[in-house]
Design an enzyme around this catalytic site. Structure first.
Site, PDB file in Angstrom:
ATOM      1  N   LYS A  11       0.833  -1.220   0.000  1.00  0.00           N
ATOM      2  CA  LYS A  11       0.000   0.000   0.000  1.00  0.00           C
ATOM      3  C   LYS A  11       0.856   1.253   0.000  1.00  0.00           C
ATOM      4  O   LYS A  11       2.035   1.229   0.346  1.00  0.00           O
ATOM      5  CB  LYS A  11      -0.931   0.022   1.231  1.00  0.00           C
ATOM      6  CG  LYS A  11      -0.213  -0.050   2.595  1.00  0.00           C
ATOM      7  CD  LYS A  11       0.341   1.249   3.132  1.00  0.00           C
ATOM      8  CE  LYS A  11       1.142   1.097   4.404  1.00  0.00           C
ATOM      9  NZ  LYS A  11       1.899   2.280   4.789  1.00  0.00           N
ATOM     10  N   ASP A 163      -1.503  -2.514   9.776  1.00  0.00           N
ATOM     11  CA  ASP A 163      -1.805  -2.346   8.349  1.00  0.00           C
ATOM     12  C   ASP A 163      -2.448  -3.585   7.720  1.00  0.00           C
ATOM     13  O   ASP A 163      -2.802  -3.577   6.540  1.00  0.00           O
ATOM     14  CB  ASP A 163      -0.517  -2.046   7.559  1.00  0.00           C
ATOM     15  CG  ASP A 163       0.061  -0.683   7.899  1.00  0.00           C
ATOM     16  OD1 ASP A 163      -0.684   0.170   8.424  1.00  0.00           O
ATOM     17  OD2 ASP A 163       1.258  -0.474   7.645  1.00  0.00           O
TER      18      ASP A 163
END
Ligand code: C5P
Length: 334
Positions: A11, A163
């Site tokens: 990401k 995350d």
């Protein structure tokens, strides 16, 4: 032997706002994740010997569009010092093992071989470790026929790393709390093909996330967080690159750039080569430059070749879908 394979995206954070250090040793965040087309692949196999074995192979992501990642044994050396019990793929397997033995897999659940094919650089601010955990959770959910829903897998994932839910879910998501409580902005696929192009500059040496947060605290950079996205932000984060560029922001960047001042030149070079904007990804040291086309990303990567701080470059697009099962590993895997 049974086998399951999963693929999880890394990401970038389009926006990362960060509060001062909390009493729990974490920082409350308000962040927008975009899952991008740089992936971790995990092959999970049952094996006779009990215990969870892990092997990690590291590949340099391709710096041309549609190119294939290249195996690089040198890159793997950094990870060789990582104790298996600290490997997020192993920790993910351990978290699911009790469920497997409780659901009738008995001794079969005790022996697992995990092979992690990494193309997301380690300690780069791109959630590579979290993607390993996400892919392992999805692969083992299949292998052990646990039937966990995405929500249940996310719940387990968030106990392992902040995350991980974003890697599982993919698309563009808003994260609050430690960054692990998600709400959707847009799910990739629902709006057609990915529309953001990224040129990525990697550094030879990773940066430890806790170290960046410590520097952030030392500089007293924490601020009050918003409770939700404004509607103009919401439009920009899923909108065309020209609109998105003005909305990129990262509260951790100042701390990262104090630790790695040479990264500023990486961003400036990207702008000279036509990028619409740039940012440090998460806690860094990866620099992500937003561009309009693959050809422009290539142009930015060429500019970066002259900078000693950039060890390699890659092209990526986003948002892409989250962690998925795949039927076979890509042919470039060694
Ligand atoms: O969750 P994760 O293990 O990735 O975080 C690594 C470290 O980064 C934490 O131990 C903490 O020091 C710091 N961190 C933080 N606030 C967050 C996320 C991580 O301070 N929201």
């Amino acid at each position: 032997m049974r086998e399951a394979i999963a693929k999880a995206p890394g990401k970038v954070n389009l926006l990362l706002e960060c509060a001062p250090l909390g009493a729990d040793g974490y920082h409350q965040l308000f962040t927008v994740f975009e899952a991008i087309s740089v992936y971790e692949y995990v092959v999970a196999r049952t094996r006779r010997q009990p215990g969870i074995a892990v092997e990690t192979r590291v590949y340099r992501p391709s710096s041309v569009w549609d190119g294939t990642p290249e195996y690089d044994p040198k890159l793997g050396r950094q990870l060789a010092t990582l104790e298996p019990q600290n490997h997020l793929a192993v920790r993910a397997a351990k978290a699911l093992q009790p469920l497997a033995s409780a659901s009738g897999w008995g001794a079969t659940s005790s022996g697992i071989q995990l092979t992690v094919h990494k193309t997301v650089p380690a300690a780069a601010g791109m959630a590579g470790g979290s993607a390993d955990a996400a892919a392992t959770l999805v692969a083992l959910n299949e292998l052990w026929e646990l039937g966990l829903t995405l929500g249940q897998v996310e719940h387990i994932g968030r106990t392992l790393g902040a995350d991980i839910p974003a890697c599982l879910q993919g698309g563009t998501t808003v994260g609050v709390g430690r960054g692990d409580q998600l709400s959707d902005v847009a799910v990739a696929g629902s709006k057609g093909s990915p529309q953001h192009w990224w040129a990525l500059a990697f550094s030879e040496e990773g940066l430890s996330t806790p170290l960046v947060f410590q520097e952030f605290d030392r500089l007293n950079l924490g601020s009050k967080l918003p409770t939700e996205l404004r509607s103009d932000q919401r439009e920009a984060f899923v909108g065309v690159p020209e609109k998105l560029a003005g909305y990129l922001g990262n509260d951790l960047a100042e701390a990262t750039l104090r630790l790695r001042p040479e990264l500023t030149q990486v961003g400036k070079t990207a702008l000279h080569r036509g990028a619409l904007g740039w940012m440090v990804s998460g806690s860094g040291p990866t620099v992500a430059a937003l561009v309009q086309t693959a050809a422009q990303a290539q142009e930015v990567c060429q500019g970066w070749q002259e900078l000693p701080v950039v060890s390699s470059t890659a092209l990526a697009c986003g948002p892409v879908e989250g962690t998925t099962l795949i039927s076979q590993i890509p042919e470039w895997v060694v």
